[in-house]
Design a protein around this motif. Sequence first.
Motif, PDB file in Angstrom:
ATOM      1  N   MET A   1      32.923  48.559  34.880  1.00 57.36           N
ATOM      2  CA  MET A   1      32.306  47.544  35.699  1.00 57.36           C
ATOM      3  C   MET A   1      32.901  46.169  35.403  1.00 57.36           C
ATOM      4  SD  MET A   1      28.284  47.295  36.297  1.00 57.36           S
ATOM      5  CE  MET A   1      27.561  45.873  37.027  1.00 57.36           C
ATOM      6  N   GLY A   2      33.496  46.013  34.225  1.00 52.45           N
ATOM      7  CA  GLY A   2      34.110  44.738  33.866  1.00 52.45           C
ATOM      8  C   GLY A   2      35.235  44.355  34.812  1.00 52.45           C
ATOM      9  N   GLY A   3      35.970  45.354  35.309  1.00 50.24           N
ATOM     10  CA  GLY A   3      37.039  45.067  36.262  1.00 50.24           C
ATOM     11  C   GLY A   3      36.504  44.513  37.567  1.00 50.24           C
ATOM     12  N   LEU A   4      35.344  45.012  38.004  1.00 49.54           N
ATOM     13  CA  LEU A   4      34.713  44.467  39.212  1.00 49.54           C
ATOM     14  C   LEU A   4      34.256  43.036  38.970  1.00 49.54           C
ATOM     15  CD1 LEU A   4      32.586  47.560  40.317  1.00 49.54           C
ATOM     16  CD2 LEU A   4      34.798  46.813  41.239  1.00 49.54           C
ATOM     17  N   GLY A  16      41.305  32.490  39.601  1.00 42.88           N
ATOM     18  CA  GLY A  16      42.682  32.873  39.887  1.00 42.88           C
ATOM     19  C   GLY A  16      43.662  31.765  39.571  1.00 42.88           C
ATOM     20  N   ASP A  17      43.184  30.531  39.529  1.00 41.31           N
ATOM     21  CA  ASP A  17      44.041  29.410  39.153  1.00 41.31           C
ATOM     22  C   ASP A  17      44.375  29.429  37.665  1.00 41.31           C
ATOM     23  OD1 ASP A  17      43.883  28.543  41.771  1.00 41.31           O
ATOM     24  OD2 ASP A  17      42.256  27.127  41.374  1.00 41.31           O
ATOM     25  N   ARG A  18      43.643  30.242  36.907  1.00 38.75           N
ATOM     26  CA  ARG A  18      43.808  30.256  35.459  1.00 38.75           C
ATOM     27  C   ARG A  18      44.414  31.550  34.941  1.00 38.75           C
ATOM     28  NH1 ARG A  18      38.231  28.052  33.200  1.00 38.75           N
ATOM     29  NH2 ARG A  18      39.518  27.245  31.539  1.00 38.75           N
ATOM     30  N   CYS A  19      44.790  32.457  35.835  1.00 35.49           N
ATOM     31  CA  CYS A  19      45.414  33.701  35.381  1.00 35.49           C
ATOM     32  C   CYS A  19      46.481  34.139  36.375  1.00 35.49           C
ATOM     33  CB  CYS A  19      44.371  34.794  35.175  1.00 35.49           C
ATOM     34  SG  CYS A  19      43.546  35.333  36.665  1.00 35.49           S
ATOM     35  N   VAL A  20      47.354  35.013  35.912  1.00 39.59           N
ATOM     36  CA  VAL A  20      48.433  35.505  36.773  1.00 39.59           C
ATOM     37  C   VAL A  20      48.289  36.986  37.094  1.00 39.59           C
ATOM     38  CG1 VAL A  20      50.096  33.736  36.098  1.00 39.59           C
ATOM     39  CG2 VAL A  20      49.969  35.873  34.795  1.00 39.59           C
ATOM     40  N   SER A  21      47.453  37.687  36.305  1.00 40.07           N
ATOM     41  CA  SER A  21      47.284  39.112  36.574  1.00 40.07           C
ATOM     42  C   SER A  21      45.926  39.588  36.085  1.00 40.07           C
ATOM     43  CB  SER A  21      48.386  39.935  35.913  1.00 40.07           C
ATOM     44  OG  SER A  21      48.179  40.032  34.526  1.00 40.07           O
ATOM     45  N   LEU A  22      45.548  40.742  36.612  1.00 42.55           N
ATOM     46  CA  LEU A  22      44.342  41.436  36.173  1.00 42.55           C
ATOM     47  C   LEU A  22      44.699  42.908  36.017  1.00 42.55           C
ATOM     48  CD1 LEU A  22      41.286  41.756  35.649  1.00 42.55           C
ATOM     49  CD2 LEU A  22      41.019  42.063  38.125  1.00 42.55           C
ATOM     50  N   THR A  23      44.402  43.455  34.851  1.00 44.15           N
ATOM     51  CA  THR A  23      44.580  44.874  34.607  1.00 44.15           C
ATOM     52  C   THR A  23      43.204  45.481  34.395  1.00 44.15           C
ATOM     53  OG1 THR A  23      46.709  44.479  33.537  1.00 44.15           O
ATOM     54  CG2 THR A  23      45.669  46.620  33.149  1.00 44.15           C
ATOM     55  N   THR A  24      42.848  46.435  35.241  1.00 43.49           N
ATOM     56  CA  THR A  24      41.538  47.077  35.117  1.00 43.49           C
ATOM     57  C   THR A  24      41.694  48.460  34.503  1.00 43.49           C
ATOM     58  OG1 THR A  24      41.629  47.937  37.382  1.00 43.49           O
ATOM     59  CG2 THR A  24      40.577  45.778  37.056  1.00 43.49           C
ATOM     60  N   LEU A  25      40.704  48.835  33.714  1.00 46.71           N
ATOM     61  CA  LEU A  25      40.697  50.122  33.022  1.00 46.71           C
ATOM     62  C   LEU A  25      39.494  50.917  33.497  1.00 46.71           C
ATOM     63  CD1 LEU A  25      41.262  48.758  29.394  1.00 46.71           C
ATOM     64  CD2 LEU A  25      43.010  49.421  31.053  1.00 46.71           C
ATOM     65  N   ALA A  26      39.744  52.026  34.175  1.00 49.00           N
ATOM     66  CA  ALA A  26      38.665  52.923  34.615  1.00 49.00           C
ATOM     67  C   ALA A  26      37.561  52.172  35.355  1.00 49.00           C
ATOM     68  CB  ALA A  26      38.087  53.687  33.433  1.00 49.00           C
ATOM     69  N   THR A  27      37.957  51.285  36.238  1.00 48.61           N
ATOM     70  CA  THR A  27      36.998  50.502  37.025  1.00 48.61           C
ATOM     71  C   THR A  27      36.691  51.247  38.321  1.00 48.61           C
ATOM     72  OG1 THR A  27      37.772  48.416  36.099  1.00 48.61           O
ATOM     73  CG2 THR A  27      36.710  48.311  38.247  1.00 48.61           C
ATOM     74  N   PRO A  28      35.418  51.346  38.698  1.00 49.62           N
ATOM     75  CA  PRO A  28      35.058  52.074  39.925  1.00 49.62           C
ATOM     76  C   PRO A  28      35.295  51.245  41.193  1.00 49.62           C
ATOM     77  CG  PRO A  28      33.084  51.238  38.885  1.00 49.62           C
ATOM     78  CD  PRO A  28      34.226  50.890  37.969  1.00 49.62           C
ATOM     79  N   TYR A  86      47.754  42.632  40.469  1.00 50.27           N
ATOM     80  CA  TYR A  86      46.687  43.548  40.078  1.00 50.27           C
ATOM     81  C   TYR A  86      47.293  44.855  39.580  1.00 50.27           C
ATOM     82  CZ  TYR A  86      43.485  40.369  42.423  1.00 50.27           C
ATOM     83  OH  TYR A  86      42.756  39.267  42.781  1.00 50.27           O
ATOM     84  N   PHE A  87      46.816  45.309  38.422  1.00 49.23           N
ATOM     85  CA  PHE A  87      47.249  46.555  37.816  1.00 49.23           C
ATOM     86  C   PHE A  87      46.013  47.368  37.454  1.00 49.23           C
ATOM     87  CE2 PHE A  87      50.349  43.292  36.714  1.00 49.23           C
ATOM     88  CZ  PHE A  87      51.526  43.860  37.171  1.00 49.23           C
ATOM     89  N   SER A  88      46.193  48.673  37.350  1.00 52.27           N
ATOM     90  CA  SER A  88      45.067  49.519  36.941  1.00 52.27           C
ATOM     91  C   SER A  88      45.565  50.700  36.119  1.00 52.27           C
ATOM     92  CB  SER A  88      44.300  50.028  38.169  1.00 52.27           C
ATOM     93  OG  SER A  88      45.132  50.846  38.977  1.00 52.27           O
ATOM     94  N   GLU A 134      48.859  47.928  41.451  1.00 52.20           N
ATOM     95  CA  GLU A 134      49.914  48.794  40.921  1.00 52.20           C
ATOM     96  C   GLU A 134      49.355  49.593  39.748  1.00 52.20           C
ATOM     97  OE1 GLU A 134      54.117  48.264  38.538  1.00 52.20           O
ATOM     98  OE2 GLU A 134      53.569  46.727  40.014  1.00 52.20           O
ATOM     99  N   THR A 135      49.521  50.906  39.791  1.00 48.56           N
ATOM    100  CA  THR A 135      48.985  51.730  38.716  1.00 48.56           C
ATOM    101  C   THR A 135      49.951  51.768  37.533  1.00 48.56           C
ATOM    102  OG1 THR A 135      48.104  53.879  38.089  1.00 48.56           O
ATOM    103  CG2 THR A 135      49.855  53.878  39.727  1.00 48.56           C
ATOM    104  N   LEU A 136      49.379  51.688  36.343  1.00 52.03           N
ATOM    105  CA  LEU A 136      50.168  51.827  35.120  1.00 52.03           C
ATOM    106  C   LEU A 136      50.130  53.259  34.621  1.00 52.03           C
ATOM    107  CD1 LEU A 136      49.167  48.573  33.193  1.00 52.03           C
ATOM    108  CD2 LEU A 136      51.098  48.959  34.742  1.00 52.03           C
ATOM    109  N   GLY A 137      49.435  54.126  35.369  1.00 52.62           N
ATOM    110  CA  GLY A 137      49.417  55.536  35.038  1.00 52.62           C
ATOM    111  C   GLY A 137      48.026  56.100  34.838  1.00 52.62           C
TER     112      GLY A 137
END
Length: 173
Positions: A1-4, A16-28, A86-88, A134-137
């Motif tokens: 849920m943290g990714g949401l 978004g002005d303060r980051c360049v990417s978001l990587t989510t882990l097992a986010t629904p 965005y990565f997941s 983009e999936t990291l796997g």
Amino acid sequence: MGGLDARLAIQKYKLGDRCVSLTTLATPHRGSAVADYVMNHLGETVAMGILQKLFAGDVRAVEQLTSTYITKVFNYEVKNTQKIKYFSMQFYIPRPVQAYSLIAWLWIAHAIQVKAGNWESDGMVSVESARWGETLGTFPGDHITETSPVPLGGRMMYQDVFARVIDNLEAQF
């Protein structure tokens, strides 16, 4: 849920002005069959009554993780920010589930996922629902071992997960 939560913060609170990417882990990102099951069976069993008491009768958090809410409300209102990458990462519990995951309630959650047609899940989130950007796997892991020092089949997973995220950030930026 943290990714949401992170997606919402990036878009709604202009982080978004303060980051360049978001990587989510097992986010629904497309909801959870477990949340669907809970909302469809509230009040039917003693366990569901206990769940309602645990949440003081307020199950909005569970309701907001249902497939319908996420796909028709959340994803409609919370769009990706163009300048953010965005990565997941997706996870699944290898079979037999009881031989790998030490967490019994995840065995039940996994069975709910399978009954809903999600053959690969970390118990709480299906592999398909966790894909975003983009999936990291897709990796072995249950919903707890992905980010904490709890073993999966006797092996610690969280260090590999964080190393994969860091390696990706180094390669991208």
